[in-house]
Motif scaffolding. Structure first.
Motif, PDB file in Angstrom:
ATOM      1  N   ASP A  10       0.829  -1.210   0.000  1.00 21.57           N
ATOM      2  CA  ASP A  10       0.000   0.000   0.000  1.00 21.57           C
ATOM      3  C   ASP A  10       0.865   1.263   0.000  1.00 21.57           C
ATOM      4  O   ASP A  10       0.387   2.330  -0.332  1.00 21.57           O
ATOM      5  CB  ASP A  10      -0.927  -0.003   1.226  1.00 21.57           C
ATOM      6  CG  ASP A  10      -0.144   0.021   2.519  1.00 21.57           C
ATOM      7  OD1 ASP A  10       0.658  -0.912   2.740  1.00 21.57           O
ATOM      8  OD2 ASP A  10      -0.314   0.962   3.316  1.00 21.57           O
ATOM      9  N   SER A  34      -3.195  -2.848  -3.229  1.00 20.59           N
ATOM     10  CA  SER A  34      -3.900  -3.597  -2.178  1.00 20.59           C
ATOM     11  C   SER A  34      -4.078  -5.052  -2.602  1.00 20.59           C
ATOM     12  O   SER A  34      -4.025  -5.372  -3.795  1.00 20.59           O
ATOM     13  CB  SER A  34      -5.275  -2.981  -1.897  1.00 20.59           C
ATOM     14  OG  SER A  34      -6.153  -3.287  -2.950  1.00 20.59           O
ATOM     15  N   GLU A  36      -6.785  -6.718  -2.413  1.00 22.42           N
ATOM     16  CA  GLU A  36      -8.055  -6.833  -3.125  1.00 22.42           C
ATOM     17  C   GLU A  36      -7.863  -6.578  -4.616  1.00 22.42           C
ATOM     18  O   GLU A  36      -8.433  -7.278  -5.465  1.00 22.42           O
ATOM     19  CB  GLU A  36      -9.086  -5.844  -2.565  1.00 22.42           C
ATOM     20  CG  GLU A  36      -9.655  -6.233  -1.205  1.00 22.42           C
ATOM     21  CD  GLU A  36      -8.767  -5.816  -0.046  1.00 22.42           C
ATOM     22  OE1 GLU A  36      -7.640  -5.343  -0.306  1.00 22.42           O
ATOM     23  OE2 GLU A  36      -9.202  -5.973   1.116  1.00 22.42           O
ATOM     24  N   MET A  57      -1.060  -4.062   5.810  1.00 19.76           N
ATOM     25  CA  MET A  57      -1.806  -3.207   4.881  1.00 19.76           C
ATOM     26  C   MET A  57      -3.182  -2.952   5.487  1.00 19.76           C
ATOM     27  O   MET A  57      -3.666  -3.743   6.293  1.00 19.76           O
ATOM     28  CB  MET A  57      -1.927  -3.903   3.521  1.00 19.76           C
ATOM     29  CG  MET A  57      -0.579  -4.011   2.793  1.00 19.76           C
ATOM     30  SD  MET A  57      -0.733  -4.621   1.133  1.00 19.76           S
ATOM     31  CE  MET A  57      -1.172  -6.332   1.428  1.00 19.76           C
ATOM     32  N   SER A  59      -6.571  -2.885   4.636  1.00 20.01           N
ATOM     33  CA  SER A  59      -7.749  -3.777   4.631  1.00 20.01           C
ATOM     34  C   SER A  59      -7.297  -5.235   4.755  1.00 20.01           C
ATOM     35  O   SER A  59      -7.085  -5.711   5.863  1.00 20.01           O
ATOM     36  CB  SER A  59      -8.609  -3.537   3.388  1.00 20.01           C
ATOM     37  OG  SER A  59      -7.817  -3.526   2.230  1.00 20.01           O
ATOM     38  N   ASP A  61      -4.553  -7.889   4.872  1.00 14.60           N
ATOM     39  CA  ASP A  61      -3.098  -7.830   4.982  1.00 14.60           C
ATOM     40  C   ASP A  61      -2.457  -9.028   4.284  1.00 14.60           C
ATOM     41  O   ASP A  61      -3.149  -9.933   3.784  1.00 14.60           O
ATOM     42  CB  ASP A  61      -2.655  -7.677   6.445  1.00 14.60           C
ATOM     43  CG  ASP A  61      -2.956  -8.904   7.277  1.00 14.60           C
ATOM     44  OD1 ASP A  61      -3.018 -10.010   6.714  1.00 14.60           O
ATOM     45  OD2 ASP A  61      -3.117  -8.746   8.507  1.00 14.60           O
TER      46      ASP A  61
END
Lengths: 144, 424
Positions: A10, A34, A36, A57, A59, A61
């Motif tokens: 990130d 990220s 995601e 990170m 959201s 990790d």
């Protein structure tokens, strides 16, 4: 056959600088800010590639990502990186299914060795079917 | 993984409700461990109390001593009355007087001359106004003399006893106060020391994280640039390449120094011991609520003793509790209702400690980074209390989180792994 590395972090400067270094080493680097975004970019398992991810990170990790990949039976080698490293965290990373663990800040040699380890471990995970990772291994070994 | 779940307080355990006044006394009693009472000198002195009142620390000497004072006043009035009677020739007069005088001298010597003299003079007035109008002239002569001696003896003993009790009570109180203060000082010093170490650890940890990113980036860019130069020929290129590699090494070295500092600090936090969470909460309360006397605080404890056993760093957990309790008290500063609930409950293999307040709640803007370093809503706060708490709890294998209460205020919870009990 590929020499692609998926790089997730990130922190923009940390990610971009590592991408720069890896590029000079001869890898092709795909960057994601990220976990995601990495996941949504993959339609299939990137079996031929290597994954490098930061642990901490906001959201999802790096640990959670690794666990998720292993749950999906994805055997893509994962190298986890953290600036908060200690032996417990390193063990937790390996337990989560990471192939290797690298502590920030790292030397150039450290990165090279870690990638090499990941590829070797990837071979073990794949029970000898890790031809693509061997390609990366050869690349790593050719890095002066 | 802990599932944060709200549990109605006191549904299984009768909640121990304490008014603030009681809380403070409770706190003081906690602060003075049984060691004080077991001290041989104090135990011996304590037995001198005839009214059975071994006083709890901090309580003013009220009933027993006032009763003694009344009894003393009465005794000296009687004594002085008979002194006056001793001067009346028609009541047996002078023959009884030398004995009486001797008794007076002895009593003055025993009890102290000053107090004896003052009470005698005061009592003579009472004799003139009360005893004489009662016509004691009808009493037999020997009875008067006997009463005279008896009351003298009683007065002496009473006076002496009162002085002893007073002196011993004072000495005992002083000793208790001193031990109490010493204990608190010691604990404060320990906490301050640990707080400093924790703050240092948190700083080092944050620094390590914050600085490692740019240091890594620096090192990467330098190494990458050096690699590119490998393909370039020209005067001084090799030197430049070498310089870039060395600069990269120095960036890594800077990171290593910070790591070493963090490791040094965290070594001091490693001591873990079997811990009773209920007792730890009491100890932390004793410190957290000192000075909160005027704030009309109402504290409810609901401690489940069945899940109180954990293995943890005592001072570290105290520090987490202290942070949360102090925060709660601060958050209720402006609230009309100041109610604090501290409870423990088992959830799976964990015990969850809940600290619920009726304060201002969490500012939604700060909520996402509440547990990160340097996030604070306090004008004088540094903002590392909660991040230290999180680091401590997570180092123990637990989690810490916050829930907003619908009725206002916030609920902080943290979990710790329960110790496996041998009797389970």
């Amino acid at each position: 056959m590929t020499d692609r590395i998926h790089l997730i972090d990130d922190d923009d400067p940390a990610r971009e600088s590592l991408a720069f270094l890896l590029t000079t080493m001869g890898f092709r680097v795909l960057q994601y800010p990220s976990a995601e975004q990495f996941l949504s970019a993959q339609t299939d398992e990137p079996t031929e590639d290597l994954l490098i991810s930061d642990i901490r990170m906001p959201s999802m990790d790096g640990m959670e990502l690794t666990r998720l990949l292993r749950e999906r039976q994805w055997s893509v080698p994962v190298l986890l990186i953290s600036g908060h490293a200690d032996s417990r965290l390193a063990q937790a990373a390996i337990d989560a299914g990471a192939s290797a663990f690298l502590e920030k800040p790292y030397t150039e040699i450290g990165v090279k060795d870690a990638i090499e380890n990941v590829v070797r471990r990837g071979d073990q995970v794949l029970h000898g079917s890790g031809a693509p990772q061997r390609r990366i291994a050869m690349l790593v070994n050719s890095v002066p | 993984m802990i599932v944060p779940g709200h549990r109605e307080l006191g549904d299984n355990n009768a909640p121990v409700e304490l008014s603030h006044r009681e809380t403070i006394r409770f706190a003081e009693e906690v602060a003075v461990p049984p060691v004080v009472a077991q001290h041989p000198a104090i135990a011996a002195r304590g037995s001198l109390h005839i009214f059975g009142g071994s006083r709890s620390p901090g309580q003013k000497p009220s009933l027993p001593n006032s009763v003694l004072r009344y009894a003393l006043a009465l005794g000296t009035v009687m004594l002085a009355s008979f002194v006056r009677l001793g001067f009346e020739p028609e009541l047996g007069g002078i023959p009884g007087f030398p004995f009486f005088l001797l008794a007076l001298v002895v009593s003055a010597g025993l009890a102290g001359f000053g107090p004896m003299l003052i009470s005698m003079i005061a009592s003579l007035f009472v004799f003139e106004l009360v005893i004489l109008p009662m016509h004691p002239l009808s009493w037999p002569e020997h009875a008067v003399q006997l009463l005279m001696y008896l009351s003298t003896a009683a007065g002496i003993l009473l006076f002496r006893y009162l002085l002893d009790v007073e002196r011993q009570a004072t000495a005992r109180e002083a000793l208790e106060r001193e031990q109490n203060a010493a204990k608190l000082r010691e604990r404060d010093a320990e906490l301050i020391h640990m707080a400093r170490l924790s703050a240092l650890g948190e700083m080092a940890s944050s620094l390590a994280h914050e600085l490692n990113q740019p240091l890594s980036a620096t090192s990467n860019y330098l190494n990458g640039a050096a690699r590119i130069l490998e393909a370039v020929d020209g005067p001084g290129v090799a030197t430049a390449r070498e310089a870039l590699h060395r600069a990269a090494e120095q960036a890594v070295r800077a990171g290593t120094i910070i790591h070493r500092m963090r490791d040094f600090v965290s070594r001091h936090e490693a001591v873990r011991e079997p811990l009773d969470l209920g007792k730890t909460i009491e100890e932390a309360s004793a410190i957290a609520f000192v000075g909160a006397k005027e704030r009309g605080l109402r504290v409810t404890y609901s401690i489940d003793p069945s899940c109180s056993q954990v293995v943890a760093g005592r001072v570290q957990i105290q520090q987490v509790l202290l942070n949360l309790l102090r925060n709660a008290v601060d958050a209720m500063e402006q609230s009309p209702r100041r109610e604090l609930t501290v409870s423990t409950a088992p959830i799976g293999d964990f015990v969850v400690v809940t600290i619920a307040d009726t304060g201002t709640g969490i500012d939604p803007q700060i909520a996402p980074r509440l547990f990160q370093p340097f996030a604070t809503t306090k004008p004088a706060g540094v903002g590392i209390g909660l991040s230290i708490s999180r680091r401590i709890v997570e180092a123990h294998g637990g989690k810490i989180w916050v829930e907003t209460r619908q009725e206002g205020g916030s609920t902080f919870k943290f979990s710790l792994p329960r110790e496996a009990r041998s009797d389970e």
